[in-house]
Motif scaffolding. Structure first.
Motif, PDB file in Angstrom:
ATOM      1  N   ILE A 185      -2.790   8.298  -7.297  1.00  0.00           N
ATOM      2  CA  ILE A 185      -2.897   7.372  -6.176  1.00  0.00           C
ATOM      3  C   ILE A 185      -2.326   8.038  -4.927  1.00  0.00           C
ATOM      4  O   ILE A 185      -1.156   8.392  -4.889  1.00  0.00           O
ATOM      5  CB  ILE A 185      -2.129   6.053  -6.460  1.00  0.00           C
ATOM      6  CG1 ILE A 185      -2.728   5.355  -7.685  1.00  0.00           C
ATOM      7  CG2 ILE A 185      -2.144   5.138  -5.244  1.00  0.00           C
ATOM      8  CD1 ILE A 185      -1.921   4.160  -8.158  1.00  0.00           C
ATOM      9  N   GLU A 186      -3.180   8.218  -3.925  1.00  0.00           N
ATOM     10  CA  GLU A 186      -2.744   8.846  -2.685  1.00  0.00           C
ATOM     11  C   GLU A 186      -2.719   7.873  -1.516  1.00  0.00           C
ATOM     12  O   GLU A 186      -2.013   8.099  -0.533  1.00  0.00           O
ATOM     13  CB  GLU A 186      -3.652  10.035  -2.359  1.00  0.00           C
ATOM     14  CG  GLU A 186      -3.550  11.137  -3.402  1.00  0.00           C
ATOM     15  CD  GLU A 186      -4.475  12.302  -3.102  1.00  0.00           C
ATOM     16  OE1 GLU A 186      -5.084  12.339  -2.008  1.00  0.00           O
ATOM     17  OE2 GLU A 186      -4.598  13.179  -3.965  1.00  0.00           O
ATOM     18  N   SER A 187      -3.516   6.818  -1.595  1.00  0.00           N
ATOM     19  CA  SER A 187      -3.561   5.827  -0.525  1.00  0.00           C
ATOM     20  C   SER A 187      -4.068   4.509  -1.094  1.00  0.00           C
ATOM     21  O   SER A 187      -4.523   4.439  -2.227  1.00  0.00           O
ATOM     22  CB  SER A 187      -4.470   6.310   0.614  1.00  0.00           C
ATOM     23  OG  SER A 187      -5.801   6.427   0.134  1.00  0.00           O
ATOM     24  N   ILE A 214       8.432   5.703  -7.839  1.00  0.00           N
ATOM     25  CA  ILE A 214       7.162   5.439  -7.149  1.00  0.00           C
ATOM     26  C   ILE A 214       6.381   6.739  -6.946  1.00  0.00           C
ATOM     27  O   ILE A 214       5.176   6.788  -7.195  1.00  0.00           O
ATOM     28  CB  ILE A 214       7.400   4.715  -5.803  1.00  0.00           C
ATOM     29  CG1 ILE A 214       7.890   3.280  -6.059  1.00  0.00           C
ATOM     30  CG2 ILE A 214       6.124   4.695  -4.958  1.00  0.00           C
ATOM     31  CD1 ILE A 214       8.385   2.561  -4.821  1.00  0.00           C
ATOM     32  N   LYS A 215       7.065   7.791  -6.521  1.00  0.00           N
ATOM     33  CA  LYS A 215       6.393   9.085  -6.320  1.00  0.00           C
ATOM     34  C   LYS A 215       5.814   9.611  -7.627  1.00  0.00           C
ATOM     35  O   LYS A 215       4.678  10.091  -7.678  1.00  0.00           O
ATOM     36  CB  LYS A 215       7.362  10.107  -5.727  1.00  0.00           C
ATOM     37  CG  LYS A 215       7.612   9.898  -4.256  1.00  0.00           C
ATOM     38  CD  LYS A 215       8.569  10.927  -3.708  1.00  0.00           C
ATOM     39  CE  LYS A 215       8.887  10.608  -2.253  1.00  0.00           C
ATOM     40  NZ  LYS A 215       9.880  11.526  -1.695  1.00  0.00           N
ATOM     41  N   ASN A 250       0.856  -1.184   0.000  1.00  0.00           N
ATOM     42  CA  ASN A 250       0.000   0.000   0.000  1.00  0.00           C
ATOM     43  C   ASN A 250       0.894   1.237   0.000  1.00  0.00           C
ATOM     44  O   ASN A 250       2.027   1.189   0.484  1.00  0.00           O
ATOM     45  CB  ASN A 250      -0.901   0.038   1.239  1.00  0.00           C
ATOM     46  CG  ASN A 250      -1.999  -1.001   1.165  1.00  0.00           C
ATOM     47  OD1 ASN A 250      -2.531  -1.298   0.101  1.00  0.00           O
ATOM     48  ND2 ASN A 250      -2.340  -1.561   2.308  1.00  0.00           N
ATOM     49  N   VAL A 251       0.377   2.334  -0.512  1.00  0.00           N
ATOM     50  CA  VAL A 251       1.126   3.587  -0.547  1.00  0.00           C
ATOM     51  C   VAL A 251       1.611   3.942   0.862  1.00  0.00           C
ATOM     52  O   VAL A 251       2.737   4.398   1.047  1.00  0.00           O
ATOM     53  CB  VAL A 251       0.262   4.730  -1.134  1.00  0.00           C
ATOM     54  CG1 VAL A 251       0.962   6.069  -1.032  1.00  0.00           C
ATOM     55  CG2 VAL A 251      -0.104   4.414  -2.578  1.00  0.00           C
ATOM     56  N   TYR A 254       5.010   7.853 -10.298  1.00  0.00           N
ATOM     57  CA  TYR A 254       3.920   6.944 -10.684  1.00  0.00           C
ATOM     58  C   TYR A 254       2.639   7.303  -9.919  1.00  0.00           C
ATOM     59  O   TYR A 254       1.570   7.429 -10.513  1.00  0.00           O
ATOM     60  CB  TYR A 254       4.352   5.496 -10.411  1.00  0.00           C
ATOM     61  CG  TYR A 254       3.224   4.502 -10.311  1.00  0.00           C
ATOM     62  CD1 TYR A 254       2.553   4.053 -11.437  1.00  0.00           C
ATOM     63  CD2 TYR A 254       2.848   3.996  -9.075  1.00  0.00           C
ATOM     64  CE1 TYR A 254       1.525   3.127 -11.347  1.00  0.00           C
ATOM     65  CE2 TYR A 254       1.832   3.072  -8.963  1.00  0.00           C
ATOM     66  CZ  TYR A 254       1.172   2.641 -10.099  1.00  0.00           C
ATOM     67  OH  TYR A 254       0.160   1.736  -9.991  1.00  0.00           O
ATOM     68  N   CYS A 255       2.745   7.467  -8.608  1.00  0.00           N
ATOM     69  CA  CYS A 255       1.569   7.790  -7.797  1.00  0.00           C
ATOM     70  C   CYS A 255       0.959   9.128  -8.204  1.00  0.00           C
ATOM     71  O   CYS A 255      -0.268   9.259  -8.284  1.00  0.00           O
ATOM     72  CB  CYS A 255       1.930   7.803  -6.309  1.00  0.00           C
ATOM     73  SG  CYS A 255       2.209   6.155  -5.626  1.00  0.00           S
ATOM     74  N   LYS A 256       1.811  10.113  -8.474  1.00  0.00           N
ATOM     75  CA  LYS A 256       1.318  11.436  -8.870  1.00  0.00           C
ATOM     76  C   LYS A 256       0.574  11.351 -10.195  1.00  0.00           C
ATOM     77  O   LYS A 256      -0.544  11.858 -10.326  1.00  0.00           O
ATOM     78  CB  LYS A 256       2.484  12.422  -8.973  1.00  0.00           C
ATOM     79  CG  LYS A 256       2.045  13.831  -9.257  1.00  0.00           C
ATOM     80  CD  LYS A 256       3.218  14.790  -9.246  1.00  0.00           C
ATOM     81  CE  LYS A 256       2.735  16.198  -9.533  1.00  0.00           C
ATOM     82  NZ  LYS A 256       3.813  17.175  -9.445  1.00  0.00           N
ATOM     83  N   LEU A 258      -0.783   0.129  -4.044  1.00  0.00           N
ATOM     84  CA  LEU A 258       0.164   0.804  -4.925  1.00  0.00           C
ATOM     85  C   LEU A 258      -0.014   0.314  -6.356  1.00  0.00           C
ATOM     86  O   LEU A 258      -0.083   1.103  -7.289  1.00  0.00           O
ATOM     87  CB  LEU A 258       1.602   0.550  -4.451  1.00  0.00           C
ATOM     88  CG  LEU A 258       2.707   1.171  -5.289  1.00  0.00           C
ATOM     89  CD1 LEU A 258       2.603   2.696  -5.280  1.00  0.00           C
ATOM     90  CD2 LEU A 258       4.069   0.738  -4.770  1.00  0.00           C
TER      91      LEU A 258
END
Length: 172
Positions: free
Chosen positions: A59-61, A50-51, A15-16, A53-55, A64
Motif C-alpha cells: 500500500i503506497e497511497s 504502520i510502515k 489514507n496513507v 504493514y504498508c510495505k 490505509l
C-alpha cells in the motif's frame, strides 16, 4: 486508534497520505462537521507498525485499512466501519479479553490509560477531540479516583510537612 483516540469511522477513513512525521491528519470527524481537521500524535512504535504493514501489503497511497479478499488478497476498497468493529471484537476475543467489547473500546481504553497517567478530564477531552465531559468522567471514573484533587492536596500537604521537618532538623 488507541494513540489518537480515534472513532472507528475516523480510523477507516485514514489514507496513507494522512500520516507523516509521527502525526495523523484527521480530515473530518463526527465532532468536526465543517472539516477543519485535527493533527494527532502517533507513537513511534505505531508508526513502525504502520510502515511495516504498508510495505508488506504493497500500500503506497489511498485507504490505509482495506478489505481483504479470499486468500489474504488485499483489495483497493476501503474497510467498512462494520467490518472494523467486528475485527476489533474478534482480536480482543483471540487475545483473551473478556467483557463487553465494541469498536469504541480502543478509544475508551486510551482515555482510561490517560486518566491512570494523571490526565485531567480537559486533557482527555482535548486528546479525544471534544468527548463530552460527563462521558469522559463516566468512562474514567475508577482510574480518576487515583488522581483526584483531594489526593493531590494531601500529597502536597505531606510534601510540605516533610520539608518543614527537614528544615527544622537542619536549623536545630
Amino acid at each position: 486508534m488507541s494513540d489518537c483516540l480515534l472513532r472507528v469511522s475516523e480510523a477507516v477513513a485514514v489514507n496513507v497520505e494522512d500520516i507523516h512525521d509521527g502525526v495523523l491528519e484527521v480530515r473530518k470527524s463526527k465532532t468536526d462537521q465543517e472539516g477543519e481537521g485535527a493533527t494527532l500524535y502517533i507513537g513511534e512504535s505505531t508508526c513502525r507498525v504502520i510502515k511495516r504493514y504498508c510495505k508488506r501489503a504493497g500500500i503506497e497511497s489511498g485507504a490505509l485499512f482495506r478489505r481483504v479478499r479470499y486468500h489474504q488478497h488485499i483489495g483497493k476498497g476501503r474497510l467498512s466501519a462494520e467490518v472494523a468493529r467486528n475485527a476489533i471484537k474478534r482480536w480482543a476475543s483471540e487475545a483473551g479479553v473478556e467483557g463487553f467489547i465494541s469498536g469504541h473500546s480502543l478509544r475508551v481504553g486510551s482515555a482510561v490509560s490517560l486518566a491512570r497517567a494523571g490526565a485531567t478530564v480537559v486533557d482527555m477531552q482535548t486528546a479525544g477531540r471534544l468527548m463530552p465531559m460527563a462521558m469522559t468522567a463516566y468512562q474514567c471514573r475508577g482510574s480518576m479516583s487515583m488522581t483526584t484533587a483531594v489526593l493531590s492536596l494531601r500529597k502536597a500537604r505531606t510534601s510540605i510537612r516533610g520539608r518543614r521537618s527537614v528544615s527544622m532538623t537542619t536549623a536545630g
